[in-house]
Design a protein around this motif. Structure first.
Motif, PDB file in Angstrom:
ATOM      1  N   SER A 313       0.850  -1.185   0.000  1.00 12.73           N
ATOM      2  CA  SER A 313       0.000   0.000   0.000  1.00 12.73           C
ATOM      3  C   SER A 313       0.888   1.238   0.000  1.00 12.73           C
ATOM      4  CB  SER A 313      -0.907   0.009   1.234  1.00 12.73           C
ATOM      5  OG  SER A 313      -1.663  -1.181   1.318  1.00 12.73           O
ATOM      6  N   THR A 314       0.355   2.339  -0.541  1.00 13.98           N
ATOM      7  CA  THR A 314       1.089   3.581  -0.603  1.00 13.98           C
ATOM      8  C   THR A 314       0.125   4.746  -0.532  1.00 13.98           C
ATOM      9  OG1 THR A 314       2.467   5.014  -1.993  1.00 13.98           O
ATOM     10  CG2 THR A 314       1.108   3.383  -3.128  1.00 13.98           C
ATOM     11  N   ASP A 315       0.537   5.821   0.150  1.00 14.43           N
ATOM     12  CA  ASP A 315      -0.311   7.004   0.184  1.00 14.43           C
ATOM     13  C   ASP A 315      -0.271   7.773  -1.132  1.00 14.43           C
ATOM     14  OD1 ASP A 315       2.247   8.023   0.476  1.00 14.43           O
ATOM     15  OD2 ASP A 315       1.858   9.071   2.363  1.00 14.43           O
ATOM     16  N   MET A 316       0.547   7.323  -2.099  1.00 14.51           N
ATOM     17  CA  MET A 316       0.460   7.883  -3.437  1.00 14.51           C
ATOM     18  C   MET A 316      -0.893   7.528  -4.060  1.00 14.51           C
ATOM     19  SD  MET A 316       2.188   9.842  -5.449  1.00 14.51           S
ATOM     20  CE  MET A 316       2.200  10.382  -7.173  1.00 14.51           C
ATOM     21  N   GLY A 317      -1.517   6.446  -3.566  1.00 16.72           N
ATOM     22  CA  GLY A 317      -2.868   6.134  -4.015  1.00 16.72           C
ATOM     23  C   GLY A 317      -3.837   7.266  -3.723  1.00 16.72           C
ATOM     24  N   ASN A 318      -3.680   7.928  -2.580  1.00 17.94           N
ATOM     25  CA  ASN A 318      -4.546   9.048  -2.222  1.00 17.94           C
ATOM     26  C   ASN A 318      -4.355  10.203  -3.193  1.00 17.94           C
ATOM     27  OD1 ASN A 318      -3.980   7.265   0.036  1.00 17.94           O
ATOM     28  ND2 ASN A 318      -5.094   8.693   1.340  1.00 17.94           N
ATOM     29  N   VAL A 319      -3.086  10.468  -3.561  1.00 20.24           N
ATOM     30  CA  VAL A 319      -2.812  11.517  -4.537  1.00 20.24           C
ATOM     31  C   VAL A 319      -3.448  11.156  -5.878  1.00 20.24           C
ATOM     32  CG1 VAL A 319      -1.000  12.769  -5.778  1.00 20.24           C
ATOM     33  CG2 VAL A 319      -0.671  12.161  -3.375  1.00 20.24           C
ATOM     34  N   SER A 320      -3.342   9.889  -6.268  1.00 15.87           N
ATOM     35  CA  SER A 320      -3.807   9.468  -7.597  1.00 15.87           C
ATOM     36  C   SER A 320      -5.308   9.604  -7.780  1.00 15.87           C
ATOM     37  CB  SER A 320      -3.386   8.022  -7.860  1.00 15.87           C
ATOM     38  OG  SER A 320      -4.177   7.093  -7.119  1.00 15.87           O
ATOM     39  N   ARG A 321      -6.063   9.682  -6.698  1.00 19.39           N
ATOM     40  CA  ARG A 321      -7.511   9.845  -6.788  1.00 19.39           C
ATOM     41  C   ARG A 321      -7.934  11.308  -6.813  1.00 19.39           C
ATOM     42  NH1 ARG A 321     -10.426   5.057  -5.880  1.00 19.39           N
ATOM     43  NH2 ARG A 321      -8.951   3.337  -5.986  1.00 19.39           N
ATOM     44  N   ARG A 322      -6.951  12.193  -6.753  1.00 16.31           N
ATOM     45  CA  ARG A 322      -7.238  13.621  -6.788  1.00 16.31           C
ATOM     46  C   ARG A 322      -6.444  14.368  -7.846  1.00 16.31           C
ATOM     47  NH1 ARG A 322      -7.569  11.072  -2.223  1.00 16.31           N
ATOM     48  NH2 ARG A 322      -9.255  11.530  -0.743  1.00 16.31           N
TER      49      ARG A 322
END
Length: 392
Positions: A313-322
């Motif tokens: 898991s990576t918090d880059m996923g959060n960036v990728s949804r925005r």
């Protein structure tokens, strides 16, 4: 000159500095939210190259934003630099930092011709703490049209980034509270909080037989005590992972029910608190992904299939949804073991690791250059960015 010749020449003039920085970060590991020396090393390098620096952005002392250019397309490169407790850089964040910094330095001289504003964002606490979500919440990614970083792995080879993703993960701390008593004189008067912790772990273990492929549970007891006192409190840190947010929400409900049932069975009270923001699954942008695949082929790293779903898991996923984003996983030649191990930490400080860092830097610079210079790609990214909302 080949397409990448100018980028290669620019990177070559900074390569020694980038390598020295990446090696220094590896040799001096700092954990989440404590990465002051890594922050300073990265910020100082960019400031010396002419970037305008904002240090300690978003009320995070180890976050920064460096800006160069005034173009209408705003591109960001994410820099990670936190290490793992007791292991060091077993996730290769020293290489992630070096690749993003190298890409920025390679691209710097071309920004005016490309009509690009480049932001390099120092993002603390990827391993635990979801630093990127905090930066999103506090507006650091506002106005960004695309965001990139690259991640080394022990999976030798270069993989098609399109279709790859990561798992959502949430983490909590559960505290059971009972009533203390003397374990010999009056144990019947006590309510053993550790009994509740045991029941919760057994229930979660039984839950594992019916969770779906790609889902994960992890529980780590934190309680301590002595044998002649019935434990009054017991603490468990826990997490669950799933491939989609709906699956994650359902798995979280099932896991927390194990703890609620344990409290009911033992007569303890239960408090569950979130220990960090939820990490969301990656959405790899197709325009950026196609440009990355082409750039890596030019670096002599032909694709050898799809890595698909990373069990990470990576918090880059959060960036990728925005923000339209790319977070490719690329293997270090000859590496073995697994992420988050001392074995991989050694690979992250190897000649092969730094060779991958060089190629990733040139490839990311090439991606930004190519999409900025290609009208269809630029238009598609701007349209996609308008569809996404930056924020929580």
């Amino acid at each position: 000159m080949t397409d990448d010749a100018a980028l290669l020449a620019a990177y070559a003039s900074h390569r020694e500095q980038v390598h020295a920085l990446a090696r220094a970060i590896h040799a001096d590991p700092e954990t989440a939210f404590q990465e002051q020396r890594a922050h300073d090393r990265c910020a100082d390098l960019l400031e010396g190259a002419g970037f305008t620096l904002e240090r300690g952005v978003a009320d995070l002392p180890t976050a920064f934003r460096a800006t160069l250019g005034t173009g209408s397309l705003v591109a960001s490169l994410c820099v990670e630099y936190d290490a793992l407790p007791d292991i060091g850089h077993g996730c290769g964040h020293n290489l992630i930092a070096g690749a993003s910094l190298g890409a920025a330095l390679a691209l710097a001289e071309q920004l005016a011709d490309l009509d690009v504003t480049l932001q390099v964002i120092g993002t603390p606490a990827e391993e635990h703490g979801a630093g990127k979500q905090l930066l999103l919440d506090r507006g650091v990614f506002d106005g960004v049209h695309l965001s990139l970083m690259s991640h080394p792995t022990p999976h030798t080879g270069t993989y098609d980034v399109l279709g790859s993703t990561s798992q959502a993960v949430g983490r909590w701390r559960a505290t059971f509270t009972g009533r203390g008593a003397h374990a010999a004189a009056n144990p019947a008067d006590g309510i053993n909080a550790n009994d509740a912790a045991v029941i919760a772990q057994v229930a979660a273990g039984l839950l594992r037989q019916r969770i779906r492929d790609g889902q994960r549970l992890a529980l780590v007891p934190q309680q301590s005590g002595v044998t002649n006192i019935v434990p009054e409190t017991a603490v468990i840190d826990l997490e669950c992972r799933a491939l989609t947010m709906p699956e994650f929400e359902e798995l979280r409900r099932q896991l927390l029910a194990c703890f609620e049932g344990a409290a009911l069975a033992t007569g303890t009270t239960l408090e569950i608190t979130s220990s960090e923001p939820v990490y969301e699954p990656l959405l790899q942008d197709e325009v950026l992904g196609a440009a990355w695949n082409a750039a890596m082929r030019r670096r002599g790293r032909p694709l050898n299939g799809s890595l698909g779903i990373m069990a990470a898991s990576t918090d880059m996923g959060n960036v990728s949804r925005r923000v339209p984003s790319l977070h490719p996983f690329v293997g270090i030649t000859g590496a073995g073991g697994a992420l988050h191990t001392r074995e991989f930490a050694a690979h992250a400080d190897s000649a092969e690791g730094y060779g991958l860092m060089d190629d990733a830097a040139i490839a990311m610079a090439g991606v930004i250059r190519d999409v900025a210079a290609t009208p269809l790609s630029r238009t598609a990214l701007l349209a996609r960015a308008q569809q996404l909302t930056v924020g929580p």
